[in-house]
Write an enzyme that holds these catalytic residues in place. Structure first.
Site, PDB file in Angstrom:
ATOM      1  N   GLU A  48       1.128  -1.361   0.036  1.00  0.00           N
ATOM      2  CA  GLU A  48      -0.243   0.141   0.087  1.00  0.00           C
ATOM      3  C   GLU A  48       0.626   1.059  -0.102  1.00  0.00           C
ATOM      4  O   GLU A  48       0.386   2.261   0.215  1.00  0.00           O
ATOM      5  CB  GLU A  48      -1.050   0.116   1.479  1.00  0.00           C
ATOM      6  CG  GLU A  48      -1.905  -1.500   1.152  1.00  0.00           C
ATOM      7  CD  GLU A  48      -2.536  -1.609   2.448  1.00  0.00           C
ATOM      8  OE1 GLU A  48      -3.065  -0.633   2.981  1.00  0.00           O
ATOM      9  OE2 GLU A  48      -3.402  -2.508   1.994  1.00  0.00           O
ATOM     10  N   GLU A  85      -5.531  -7.588  -1.535  1.00  0.00           N
ATOM     11  CA  GLU A  85      -6.179  -7.407  -0.332  1.00  0.00           C
ATOM     12  C   GLU A  85      -7.855  -6.743  -0.559  1.00  0.00           C
ATOM     13  O   GLU A  85      -7.304  -5.788  -1.208  1.00  0.00           O
ATOM     14  CB  GLU A  85      -5.938  -6.598   0.644  1.00  0.00           C
ATOM     15  CG  GLU A  85      -4.607  -7.119   1.749  1.00  0.00           C
ATOM     16  CD  GLU A  85      -4.073  -6.280   2.822  1.00  0.00           C
ATOM     17  OE1 GLU A  85      -5.065  -5.240   3.372  1.00  0.00           O
ATOM     18  OE2 GLU A  85      -2.870  -6.350   3.347  1.00  0.00           O
TER      19      GLU A  85
END
Ligand code: BMA
Length: 412
Positions: A214, A319
């Site tokens: 991320e 995810e």
């Protein structure tokens, strides 16, 4: 309905205490997997690690082969705990609802770097190693993330004190970072299976390693606002080179997993280069709640697929999830529709939903259903969809069969 459509052969799993039979099976498997010259078949893949083990290469090649036609389902911390239980042998919220374990198991290392016995969510590393080996023996896929503490401030992964430059060679915390990677290497080096694994001799379990995830967001210290793109790329490259070349780990596939992005350039802004990445991921918790979001998700997954395929990498939805799953039909009308019904998005290899925190520890923080949850029936439909694979439907992902030696499917 014929659900097993992949002609790669099933994995053989030695039962409890079955190592003798297991060894014979292994021998037969090896003989079966060999070319006439007696060498194991090598899949035609180029990986970040040119010395990757046969199982690691096979895993990559098989994921690449399956990706256009199937979606492996994954769950974080699946075997460690569920909404109503902690550390009970054999349990899994996913299995208790769908009847099968997930195909992909996510694990998290945060606090390993400190020498702690358990990770930041209380999962003991000894247990984690055991569960990783169990899942591998059943044919499952393992992926690892690392919410690494901030080495400069001593805070956690969400402490945004700049730290990336400090970890690079010549930086103030470079020695600390090496020591942390040494701990990672010890952990990863223990993930071996086989009759002599207790002596440290065995087959290392291939791992999809997803460091510094991320990075397009700014909530972690390695995020976009806290380091320059080139510093991030250098840290990534150093990390891979250290683990691969100095620590001699050859059972890792490297996963680059940005969060939200709009353009290809944004996705690739911190990309360390083709020689350092095997899978292209995407993490997303935001777009699966409305019609417009669904289209946005598809556009992003399509970009990930395109960029990955152009470079011979495997795309994945690394995810996602909807905390508490408030929509009882989320699995089929959101997640499945978003991925399966788009010609590009459907080419991702797997999707992983986040953890089911025990209600006693963090109430409402769960992403897979448990028995009695309002989305349980829809999750069973998701499981039954021919496009979705759980562990019970996986072909042997750790053995590569060249096209010409693959058996024809009984029911094409
Ligand atoms: C986050 C949350 C946290 C957890 C962290 C690492 O998304 O689930 O509670 O500590 O992941 O697993």
């Amino acid at each position: 309905m014929i659900r097993l459509r992949f002609s790669l052969g099933r994995r053989e799993h030695p039962g409890p205490g079955g190592w003798h039979a297991g060894a014979v099976g292994l021998l037969l498997t090896l003989v079966g997997a060999c070319t006439p010259l007696g060498r194991p078949a090598t899949p035609p893949v180029t990986l970040a690690d040119a010395r990757a083990t046969d199982e690691t290469r096979a895993l990559f090649a098989n994921l690449q082969r399956l990706a256009p036609d199937a979606l492996l389902f994954g769950h974080q911390d699946d075997l460690a705990y569920g909404v109503t239980w902690v550390r009970e042998p054999g349990r899994s919220d996913v299995r208790e609802v769908a009847g099968a374990y997930p195909a992909v198991y996510g694990w998290e290392l945060g606090n390993l770097e400190l020498g702690a016995a358990a990770n930041l969510d209380g999962v003991r590393f000894d247990d984690m190693k055991r569960w990783i080996k169990q899942a591998y023996r059943r044919g499952g896929v393992i992926t690892i993330s690392w919410h690494m503490n901030n080495p400069v401030s001593g805070g956690n992964a969400w402490d945004r004190t700049p730290a990336v430059e400090a970890l690079l060679p010549g930086g103030s915390h470079h020695a600390t970072y090496r020591a942390w990677l040494d701990r990672f290497a010890d952990f990863a080096g223990d993930l071996k299976v086989g009759p002599l694994a207790w002596l440290g001799i065995g087959t290392p379990v291939p791992i999809l390693f997803r460091p510094f995830h991320e990075m397009t967001g700014s909530w972690f210290w390695w995020g976009a606002d806290h380091c320059a793109p080139e510093a991030f790329r250098r840290l990534w490259r150093f990390t891979i080179e250290y683990l691969r070349d100095e620590k001699g780990l050859h059972h890792l596939l490297y996963v680059y997993a940005p969060d939200r992005f709009e353009t290809e350039d944004e996705y690739l802004e911190r990309y360390p280069g083709d020689a350092y990445v095997d899978l292209f991921g995407y993490d997303d918790y935001f777009t699966l709640q409305g019609e417009e979001g669904l289209m946005q998700l598809r556009r992003r997954l399509a970009t990930v697929v395109r960029l990955a395929e152009e470079r011979g990498k495997v795309p994945a939805f690394t995810e996602t999830g909807y905390e508490g799953i408030p929509d009882p039909e989320w699995w089929t009308t959101r997640l499945l529709t978003a991925v399966r019904d788009d010609p590009a998005a459907r080419r991702v290899a797997y999707v992983l939903v986040w953890r089911n925190a025990p209600a006693t520890r963090r109430s409402g923080h769960f992403y897979a259903p448990f028995p009695g949850h309002p989305s349980a029936a829809d999750f069973v439909r998701f499981y039954q969809d021919p496009f979705v694979l759980f562990e019970d439907e996986l072909p042997d992902l750790y053995r590569w069969m060249p096209e010409e030696t693959r058996p024809r499917p009984a029911h094409p």
